[in-house]
Every structure is written in C-alpha cells, then in structure tokens.
Design a protein around this motif. Structure first.
Motif, PDB file in Angstrom:
ATOM      1  N   GLY A 101      14.577  25.034  26.800  1.00  0.00           N
ATOM      2  CA  GLY A 101      13.889  25.598  27.950  1.00  0.00           C
ATOM      3  C   GLY A 101      12.519  24.987  28.120  1.00  0.00           C
ATOM      4  N   LEU A 102      11.637  25.683  28.841  1.00  0.00           N
ATOM      5  CA  LEU A 102      10.297  25.190  29.123  1.00  0.00           C
ATOM      6  C   LEU A 102       9.362  25.427  27.933  1.00  0.00           C
ATOM      7  CD1 LEU A 102       9.805  26.305  32.842  1.00  0.00           C
ATOM      8  CD2 LEU A 102      10.873  24.223  31.931  1.00  0.00           C
ATOM      9  N   THR A 103       8.298  24.632  27.875  1.00  0.00           N
ATOM     10  CA  THR A 103       7.413  24.623  26.711  1.00  0.00           C
ATOM     11  C   THR A 103       6.812  25.996  26.410  1.00  0.00           C
ATOM     12  OG1 THR A 103       6.868  22.308  27.158  1.00  0.00           O
ATOM     13  CG2 THR A 103       5.365  23.538  25.727  1.00  0.00           C
ATOM     14  N   ARG A 104       6.276  26.665  27.409  1.00  0.00           N
ATOM     15  CA  ARG A 104       5.611  27.950  27.199  1.00  0.00           C
ATOM     16  C   ARG A 104       6.588  29.001  26.651  1.00  0.00           C
ATOM     17  NH1 ARG A 104       0.794  29.974  29.774  1.00  0.00           N
ATOM     18  NH2 ARG A 104       0.524  32.177  29.229  1.00  0.00           N
ATOM     19  N   ASP A 105       7.861  28.805  26.910  1.00  0.00           N
ATOM     20  CA  ASP A 105       8.859  29.787  26.510  1.00  0.00           C
ATOM     21  C   ASP A 105       9.068  29.835  24.998  1.00  0.00           C
ATOM     22  OD1 ASP A 105      10.539  31.849  27.167  1.00  0.00           O
ATOM     23  OD2 ASP A 105      12.225  30.593  27.746  1.00  0.00           O
ATOM     24  N   TYR A 106       8.428  28.930  24.284  1.00  0.00           N
ATOM     25  CA  TYR A 106       8.521  28.928  22.826  1.00  0.00           C
ATOM     26  C   TYR A 106       7.258  29.506  22.189  1.00  0.00           C
ATOM     27  CZ  TYR A 106      12.687  26.277  23.744  1.00  0.00           C
ATOM     28  OH  TYR A 106      13.925  25.902  24.227  1.00  0.00           O
ATOM     29  N   ASP A 107       6.358  30.062  23.010  1.00  0.00           N
ATOM     30  CA  ASP A 107       5.185  30.756  22.492  1.00  0.00           C
ATOM     31  C   ASP A 107       5.579  32.152  22.007  1.00  0.00           C
ATOM     32  OD1 ASP A 107       3.703  28.557  23.101  1.00  0.00           O
ATOM     33  OD2 ASP A 107       2.604  29.467  24.774  1.00  0.00           O
TER      34      ASP A 107
ATOM     35  N   ILE B 256      14.834  30.295  33.849  1.00  0.00           N
ATOM     36  CA  ILE B 256      13.570  29.727  34.311  1.00  0.00           C
ATOM     37  C   ILE B 256      13.692  28.214  34.503  1.00  0.00           C
ATOM     38  CG2 ILE B 256      12.540  29.208  32.051  1.00  0.00           C
ATOM     39  CD1 ILE B 256       9.944  30.481  33.080  1.00  0.00           C
ATOM     40  N   VAL B 257      14.896  27.703  34.201  1.00  0.00           N
ATOM     41  CA  VAL B 257      15.137  26.254  34.202  1.00  0.00           C
ATOM     42  C   VAL B 257      16.105  25.834  35.304  1.00  0.00           C
ATOM     43  CG1 VAL B 257      16.054  24.320  32.853  1.00  0.00           C
ATOM     44  CG2 VAL B 257      14.675  26.064  31.723  1.00  0.00           C
ATOM     45  N   ALA B 258      17.237  26.547  35.414  1.00  0.00           N
ATOM     46  CA  ALA B 258      18.277  26.133  36.362  1.00  0.00           C
ATOM     47  C   ALA B 258      19.140  27.318  36.729  1.00  0.00           C
ATOM     48  CB  ALA B 258      19.147  25.022  35.765  1.00  0.00           C
ATOM     49  N   THR B 259      19.660  27.313  37.956  1.00  0.00           N
ATOM     50  CA  THR B 259      20.563  28.368  38.422  1.00  0.00           C
ATOM     51  C   THR B 259      21.490  27.799  39.489  1.00  0.00           C
ATOM     52  OG1 THR B 259      20.687  30.602  39.345  1.00  0.00           O
ATOM     53  CG2 THR B 259      18.989  29.167  40.246  1.00  0.00           C
ATOM     54  N   PHE B 260      22.619  28.448  39.687  1.00  0.00           N
ATOM     55  CA  PHE B 260      23.562  28.027  40.715  1.00  0.00           C
ATOM     56  C   PHE B 260      23.145  28.582  42.073  1.00  0.00           C
ATOM     57  CE2 PHE B 260      26.316  27.798  36.933  1.00  0.00           C
ATOM     58  CZ  PHE B 260      26.830  26.525  37.096  1.00  0.00           C
TER      59      PHE B 260
ATOM     60  N   GLY C 264       9.524  36.453  34.594  1.00  0.00           N
ATOM     61  CA  GLY C 264       9.372  36.345  36.038  1.00  0.00           C
ATOM     62  C   GLY C 264      10.214  37.389  36.748  1.00  0.00           C
ATOM     63  N   ILE C 265      10.391  37.232  38.044  1.00  0.00           N
ATOM     64  CA  ILE C 265      11.100  38.223  38.850  1.00  0.00           C
ATOM     65  C   ILE C 265      12.548  38.385  38.409  1.00  0.00           C
ATOM     66  CG2 ILE C 265      12.003  38.657  41.173  1.00  0.00           C
ATOM     67  CD1 ILE C 265       9.316  37.634  42.260  1.00  0.00           C
ATOM     68  N   HIS C 266      13.218  37.293  38.114  1.00  0.00           N
ATOM     69  CA  HIS C 266      14.603  37.387  37.651  1.00  0.00           C
ATOM     70  C   HIS C 266      14.679  38.148  36.329  1.00  0.00           C
ATOM     71  CE1 HIS C 266      18.638  35.841  36.343  1.00  0.00           C
ATOM     72  NE2 HIS C 266      18.871  36.023  37.631  1.00  0.00           N
ATOM     73  N   CYS C 267      13.670  37.990  35.492  1.00  0.00           N
ATOM     74  CA  CYS C 267      13.674  38.606  34.157  1.00  0.00           C
ATOM     75  C   CYS C 267      13.564  40.122  34.203  1.00  0.00           C
ATOM     76  CB  CYS C 267      12.525  38.061  33.321  1.00  0.00           C
ATOM     77  SG  CYS C 267      12.466  36.269  33.189  1.00  0.00           S
ATOM     78  N   ILE C 268      13.009  40.669  35.271  1.00  0.00           N
ATOM     79  CA  ILE C 268      12.772  42.126  35.309  1.00  0.00           C
ATOM     80  C   ILE C 268      13.797  42.854  36.175  1.00  0.00           C
ATOM     81  CG2 ILE C 268      10.319  41.745  34.905  1.00  0.00           C
ATOM     82  CD1 ILE C 268       9.766  42.517  37.809  1.00  0.00           C
ATOM     83  N   THR C 269      14.834  42.150  36.596  1.00  0.00           N
ATOM     84  CA  THR C 269      15.837  42.715  37.493  1.00  0.00           C
ATOM     85  C   THR C 269      17.240  42.421  36.968  1.00  0.00           C
ATOM     86  OG1 THR C 269      15.742  40.677  38.804  1.00  0.00           O
ATOM     87  CG2 THR C 269      14.386  42.525  39.549  1.00  0.00           C
TER      88      THR C 269
END
Length: 354
Positions: A195-201, A211-215, A327-332
């Motif tokens: 995934g993205l760099t910050r996501d490993y904090d 947070i990377v890719a979706t259909f 993000g928004i997808h994460c809370i829904t």
C-alpha cells in the motif's frame, strides 16, 4: 450457501457507520476531538440524500450523537473501541440462488497491532443479529478495507495485509484465495505488492487496497497516482500499476487503468501524507469523494469519478479523517439491496437510482 459479495456499485439498502468515541485516535485536544465528530457527522449527512444511514453509537456518546446527527439517521447502540466501520463491520454478501443476504464476520485484531479491540471484534455479529441476517464466520484475519471486488469474481488484495504475519502467520496465497472464494464468491485474486507509505506508520493498516485501487466497473480500475518525485509514493506506485497491468480478471479481461492523481500537498505535521481520491464511497446514484482543500485537484478528481461512474459526485473534506488514519471509504460500509445480487457490475444503480 454460495455467497457472493456484490460490487460497491450495485444498489444498497443503506450505509453503516460508527460514531466516534473518546480515545487516543481522536487526538489530544478538544479541538481535535470536535473536528473528529464533525468530520464523521458531515460524511453521514452527505450520504443521506442518496440513501439511508445507520450509525452504531457507543453508549457513552448517546447524547452527543443524537444532538449532532439528523433525525433521519438511525442509531444502534453498542459498545465500541474505535470507529472504522469498514474494517470491523460485516462484509455483506448475497446468495444468488435464493437472494438471501448475510455478512462475513472476519476475525478483527486491530490491523495486526494487538490493540484493545474486544468490542469492535463483536460489531459484525451484532449488526447481523440486528438485521436478522446470516453470519458467515471466517478464521481469516481481514478487514473490509483490505478487499475490493468487481462483483464478477475478481478481488483486489495486497500482500502486506492478508499475508501479514501479525494477522495470519500461517497464511499462503493459496489458503487466502480459497477462503476469499468461500466467503466472497471470487475466482480470481489480484495481488498488489503493498500500500501507500503512510499506511505503514503507527496508525496505518499496513497496506489496505481501498486507498490504492478500486473497481469503477468490471475491467476498469481507478488507481492512485503520485506524480511528484519528492513524495515516497512516487517510487511505490509503479510496481502497483505494473501488477494491475499484468493482471487479468475472472472473465479473462486485461484491466483498463484510470489514474486518480494525488493532490499537491506532500506533508503534514506527521510526515508525508497519504491523501488519495481512491478512498471514496459509491452510493445509490452518487459518489462521496474525499476533498483535501486543493480546489484544482479536488475538481479534477470529481471529473474523473463522474466520468468513471456516470454519477453525481459530492466532495467532503476528508483531511481530519485522514489525520486519524483513514478516509471516507474506511468509515463506511454498504449493505446491498435484497434481490438484486445477479445484476452485474454497477449498471443496476445508475445516476437516478435512490
């Protein structure tokens, strides 16, 4: 049962969320806490014109939730540790043959970090019991933000989530794929390297795909792009793009990639940001998109999403949500509509469907 997870673009009955509660994630100041409440509430109210919202509320936050939320938002009280509904809530599935709905109850262990999550780990079962839907138990440690499906047999995953030794220490790709086939009805898993760099904090998920890719639809993938070489994700994304270009989906199609360029901001007070327009929510007839206070980039993302989905796009400032770790997808979490499982892709919920 032959369970299948519909694409997010298929029609929904409602969106589920969890109301914030006091704790470390909310920040160490009253201003940060108020900003968190406001951010979650704003997202819920942005969804309401498109479809119903149900909010799970910890008993300690009962009065605040009733004060801040529209009376049109249903409230279900249950003890919470945190408020990332995508990850600890049920992943809703449907049996195509009968139309029966259920929900996958993954094992949740706080993203492999061992934090207190006893209450959150029970939320999926509580919601399914509230709805009277079948519970589909799984021994896989997984989160809803770690998967994206096209509704036609393909799932996107990342090697650093499902194969994380702190989540699934004995997992192999073959074992993970077999469990995803059993629970989600998928035939093909496309493995992205990370995934993205910050996501490993510290507050990260170690590589969630949402947070990377979706259909956008079967065969078409919206993918994060970081064009500024000063950001570490500029070096991360080529391998992810290459994996998507090399893949074929369950129907044998090569994937069309649609780039969603990151906003111009590179850093905040904690380091390099992971601001991504990929972390949006598709709703009936619309898209709730993340905004980052970058008017030009936010507008460009709206245009791309509008073209990709053929739906109205509403931007909500997501910086306070990202500051808390998502993000928004994460809370829904979407609950698919009954009886429409066999409708492919997103064609069943076009711009006029509410």
């Amino acid at each position: 049962m032959a369970w299948r997870m519909p694409a997010e673009t298929a029609p929904h009955d409602r969106i589920w969320m969890a109301f914030p509660r006091e704790g470390e994630v909310m920040g160490d100041s009253s201003a940060a806490r108020e900003a968190t409440y406001d951010a979650w509430t704003t997202v819920a109210h942005a969804i309401l014109p498109f479809e119903p919202v149900t909010m799970v509320v910890d008993p300690s936050e009962r009065e605040r939730a009733r004060r801040m939320l529209s009376a049109d938002i249903d409230i279900v009280e249950a003890p919470l540790d945190d408020f990332w509904m995508r990850d600890f809530g049920p992943t809703f599935v449907i049996d195509d043959a009968t139309g029966e709905r259920g929900g996958v109850d993954w094992i949740f262990n706080a993203w492999g970090q061992g934090a207190d999550c006893e209450n959150d780990a029970l939320i999926a079962a509580r919601i399914l019991d509230e709805l009277g839907l079948a519970r589909v138990p799984s021994l896989l440690v997984n989160e809803g933000g770690g998967i994206h499906v096209d509704g036609e047999g393909t799932v996107l995953v990342t090697e650093t989530v499902q194969l994380d030794p702190d989540r699934n220490p004995w997992a192999t790709k073959e074992r993970v794929e077999a469990e995803l086939a059993r629970t989600l009805g998928v035939e093909t898993a496309i493995w992205l390297p990370r995934g993205l760099t910050r996501d490993y904090d510290e507050l990260g998920t170690r590589g969630h795909v949402d947070i990377v890719a979706t259909f956008a639809s079967p065969g078409r993938v919206l993918v994060h792009a970081q064009h500024d070489p000063a950001h570490p994700d500029h070096a991360v994304m080529p391998a992810i793009h290459d994996a998507l270009r090399a893949a074929t989906d369950a129907r044998g199609r090569s994937l069309e990639l649609i780039e969603l360029p990151a906003p111009a901001q590179l850093r905040d007070e904690e380091g390099f940001v992971d601001y991504s327009y990929v972390n949006h929510l598709v709703v009936n007839g619309g898209v709730i998109a993340c905004g980052f206070g970058d008017d030009a980039a936010d507008a460009r993302a709206r245009d791309i999403l509008r073209d990709a989905y053929g739906r109205e796009v509403v931007t909500v400032d997501a910086r306070e949500i990202f500051a808390r770790g998502g993000g928004i997808h994460c809370i829904t979490q979407q609950q698919p509509r009954a009886g429409l499982a066999t409708l492919a892709g997103g064609d069943a919920a076009g711009a006029g469907d509410r």
